[in-house]
Design an enzyme around this catalytic site. Structure first.
Site, mmCIF file in Angstrom:
data_model
loop_
_atom_site.group_PDB
_atom_site.id
_atom_site.type_symbol
_atom_site.label_atom_id
_atom_site.label_comp_id
_atom_site.label_asym_id
_atom_site.label_seq_id
_atom_site.Cartn_x
_atom_site.Cartn_y
_atom_site.Cartn_z
ATOM 1 N N HIS A 175 0.820 -1.203 0.000
ATOM 2 C CA HIS A 175 0.000 0.000 0.000
ATOM 3 C C HIS A 175 0.857 1.257 0.000
ATOM 4 O O HIS A 175 0.730 2.115 -0.847
ATOM 5 C CB HIS A 175 -0.961 0.008 1.193
ATOM 6 C CG HIS A 175 -2.029 1.037 1.029
ATOM 7 N ND1 HIS A 175 -1.830 2.364 1.322
ATOM 8 C CD2 HIS A 175 -3.283 0.943 0.552
ATOM 9 C CE1 HIS A 175 -2.929 3.043 1.037
ATOM 10 N NE2 HIS A 175 -3.826 2.208 0.564
ATOM 11 N N GLU A 205 0.994 4.117 -2.703
ATOM 12 C CA GLU A 205 0.935 5.472 -2.151
ATOM 13 C C GLU A 205 2.176 5.868 -1.366
ATOM 14 O O GLU A 205 2.133 6.779 -0.549
ATOM 15 C CB GLU A 205 -0.313 5.588 -1.247
ATOM 16 C CG GLU A 205 -1.602 5.544 -2.044
ATOM 17 C CD GLU A 205 -2.849 5.495 -1.173
ATOM 18 O OE1 GLU A 205 -2.795 5.946 -0.013
ATOM 19 O OE2 GLU A 205 -3.885 5.004 -1.664
ATOM 20 N N HIS A 237 -7.235 -2.113 -4.538
ATOM 21 C CA HIS A 237 -5.926 -1.769 -5.102
ATOM 22 C C HIS A 237 -5.391 -2.899 -5.979
ATOM 23 O O HIS A 237 -4.832 -2.653 -7.048
ATOM 24 C CB HIS A 237 -4.925 -1.479 -3.987
ATOM 25 C CG HIS A 237 -5.149 -0.156 -3.319
ATOM 26 N ND1 HIS A 237 -5.169 1.027 -4.006
ATOM 27 C CD2 HIS A 237 -5.359 0.174 -2.026
ATOM 28 C CE1 HIS A 237 -5.383 2.036 -3.165
ATOM 29 N NE2 HIS A 237 -5.513 1.539 -1.956
HETATM 30 CO CO CO Z 1 -5.616 2.756 -0.293
#
Ligand code: CO
Length: 289
Positions: A175, A205, A237
């Site tokens: 993530h 991210e 995702h």
């Molecule tokens: Co997210």
């Protein structure tokens, strides 16, 4: 006179304290487990959660197990579909009302990031709640200590080593976060690279990004890449940012650069060996309740 009054007040305090203490001790100890995940809005991704619950059930027979999702957005989406899932605070308040006195809260997060920090605050706040939970403890996320990273690197390598060859690499999609614990992603790649140079970790991210990885692949003459989520579930995702048909998915970007791309849509929590690491963390705190 004032002195006598002080002594009298002090006496009242002591007696008051002792009587509270006595009633607390009379309350029957009732233990429970609260499993906490970010959550997912993809019903098919729930297999990962079912797998965790089965393992926890067999490790703690007869103990009440409940769930909470930390993501407000996901809880909202589920509520619109008629499914009510508690936030950690709601779940703990409810458990207190239901007479549970000792609750082991297990974080199903990957790294000790923002979600974990927030959960820690919540769990601490519920410690010693009057007429509620007396003791609540929080279990560590998947990666915390050096031995967690070693164990996970071994499991991953035993599951995916056949995908790593001279011209074939594996890229995990983590993530990523602006939280300081983002360092776990490049850090964990180091552990994986003790097994093979063919493993990479990128993030959606955080750091590293896919752009940071591609030059290394090209320099090593890699032609084929397998994409695997480095998240507990193969949810939004994984399905869209990693494996989606859109031009900005990792699959599309890599294909456009000439790589042959394979996809493994499997969350980390679908592997029993990985779940074992979370359960070991849960056992640690459960024994301290
Ligand atoms: Co997210």
């Amino acid at each position: 006179m004032r002195k006598i009054l002080h002594i009298f007040l002090l006496l009242l305090l002591v007696v008051g304290y002792q009587s509270t203490y006595a009633t607390d001790r009379d309350v029957e100890v009732k233990r429970a487990i609260l499993l906490v995940s970010f959550g997912t809005s993809y019903p098919e991704a729930r297999v990962a959660f079912d797998n965790i619950e089965e393992s926890v059930k067999s490790e703690f027979p007869g103990v009440e197990i409940r769930w909470a999702f930390t993501s407000k957005m996901i809880r909202k989406i589920l509520k619109r579909r008629g499914e009510d899932i508690n936030s950690p605070a709601e779940a703990l308040a409810e458990m207190g009302e239901d007479g549970f006195t000792h609750v082991a809260v297990q974080s199903l997060h990957i790294i000790p990031g923002q979600e974990y920090d927030d959960l820690k605050h919540t769990v601490e706040a519920f410690n010693g709640m009057p007429k509620g939970i007396q003791v609540s403890k929080l279990g560590k996320p998947l990666l915390f200590t050096d031995s967690d990273s070693r164990a996970l690197a071994s499991f991953i390598n035993s599951e995916y080593s056949s995908l790593v060859k001279k011209r074939s690499s594996v890229i995990f999609m983590g993530h990523g976060t602006v939280h300081a614990s983002n360092i776990y992603y490049p850090g964990f790649q180091y552990y994986l690279n003790q097994k093979s140079d063919g493993y990479f970790i990128g993030t959606v991210e955080g750091f590293p990004t896919l752009d940071n990885i591609v030059p290394g692949l090209e320099a090593n003459g890699v032609k084929r890449v397998t994409l695997i989520p480095f998240m507990s579930v193969a949810g939004d995702h994984a399905k869209n940012d990693m494996a989606g048909e859109g031009s900005d998915s990792w699959r599309s970007i890599l294909e456009a650069r000439g790589f042959k791309v394979d996809i493994v849509l499997k969350g980390l929590a679908e592997s029993d060996d990985v779940v074992r690491v979370w359960i070991d963390h849960l056992k640690e705190i459960y024994s301290e309740l």
